[in-house]
Design a protein around this motif. Structure first.
Motif, short mmCIF file in Angstrom:
data_model
loop_
_atom_site.label_atom_id
_atom_site.label_comp_id
_atom_site.label_asym_id
_atom_site.label_seq_id
_atom_site.Cartn_x
_atom_site.Cartn_y
_atom_site.Cartn_z
N ILE A 23 5.77 7.21 2.24
CA ILE A 23 4.81 6.79 1.22
C ILE A 23 4.14 7.99 0.54
N THR A 70 8.37 6.48 -1.83
CA THR A 70 7.55 5.83 -2.88
C THR A 70 6.71 6.89 -3.59
N LYS A 129 5.38 2.96 -7.84
CA LYS A 129 4.48 1.82 -7.62
C LYS A 129 3.13 2.07 -8.29
N GLY A 133 -0.03 -0.91 -2.35
CA GLY A 133 1.10 -1.44 -1.61
C GLY A 133 2.41 -1.23 -2.37
N ALA A 134 3.48 -0.93 -1.63
CA ALA A 134 4.77 -0.64 -2.28
C ALA A 134 5.53 -1.90 -2.68
N CYS A 162 -2.53 3.69 1.20
CA CYS A 162 -1.22 3.16 0.79
C CYS A 162 -0.29 2.86 1.95
N THR A 166 0.84 -1.05 2.62
CA THR A 166 2.26 -1.40 2.56
C THR A 166 2.74 -2.01 3.88
N GLU A 169 1.61 -5.57 3.86
CA GLU A 169 2.47 -6.37 2.96
C GLU A 169 3.81 -6.66 3.64
#
Ligand code: C5J
Length: 222
Positions: A23, A70, A129, A133-134, A162, A166, A169
């Motif tokens: 990330i 990401t 992104k 969140g990715a 982040c 992620t 999510e």
């Protein structure tokens, strides 16, 4: 099947159906002069993990895991940047402003790039992104579905923003998630520690955590 010594208990996965998600290891968060520093943060707290993230990426590449990177970034016209994000806080430079590494967190600018040491290899997936969140407003779900991915290994910055967003999510979408402790960092060490504990509490309510040495031992000898 590799078995990783992890918390709250061992984590087992098939390399063919597992992806590493790194990330936001971007210059804007990690190097002086970027977004992280404009927010008043000490970037040495996050740059310190670069060698361990590199060891993790290389270990995963060796075992044939899908490697996904990401990047938090926005369109040059800022059409994907809500006022609620741009106007938050009191940074010396806001997202979209011109800084020493180009426009802050704008796609294609030098500061938005992933740090050289961790540059994606040709063929690796890079997800741009606009959110924390990715999965939000990206093609990540489709990429994972096309490859039959069921398990995710996480690294990157920042742990409680982040990375944790992620992971949450991903957990809600049915993925088994593990975060590698030495390969993630926060500008606030106490927030990193709290995030690690939140993730693995209550029987792994969001997922697992593991030390890098245990992960590499398990994955490379699994
Ligand atoms: C922010 C991140 N905005 N990668 N991003 O903190 O955690």
């Amino acid at each position: 099947m590799p078995t990783i010594k992890a918390l709250p208990f061992d984590f087992r996965f098939e390399p063919a159906s597992t992806a590493l998600i790194v990330i936001d290891m971007q210059r804007d968060f990690i190097e002086p002069g970027g977004f992280g520093e404009t927010l008043g943060n000490d970037v040495s707290r996050v740059s310190v993990i670069v060698p361990d993230v590199k060891r993790l990426i290389e270990g995963c590449r060796r075992e044939g895991l899908t490697v996904i990177h990401t990047m938090e970034c926005h369109r040059p016209d800022l059409s994907d940047l809500p006022d609620a994000k741009r106007n938050r806080g009191n940074p010396t430079l806001r997202i979209g402003d011109a800084g020493p590494m180009g426009r802050i967190l704008i796609a294609g600018e030098a500061g938005t790039e992933i740090v050289t040491e961790l540059a994606p290899l040709p063929g690796e997936i890079v997800i741009e992104k606009p959110g924390k969140g990715a999965f939000y407003a990206t093609g990540l779900s489709q990429v994972l579905a096309e490859r039959g991915i069921t398990h995710l290994i996480f690294a990157g910055v920042t742990t409680e923003v982040c990375v944790q967003t992620t992971m949450r999510e991903a957990n809600d979408r049915g993925f088994n998630c593990l975060l590698v402790e030495e390969a993630t960092a926060s500008y606030f060490p106490e927030f990193k520690q709290a995030a690690l504990e939140m993730i693995r509490a209550q029987g792994g309510i969001v997922g697992w955590t593991a030390h890098l040495a245990d992960f590499l031992e398990g994955v490379n000898h699994g």
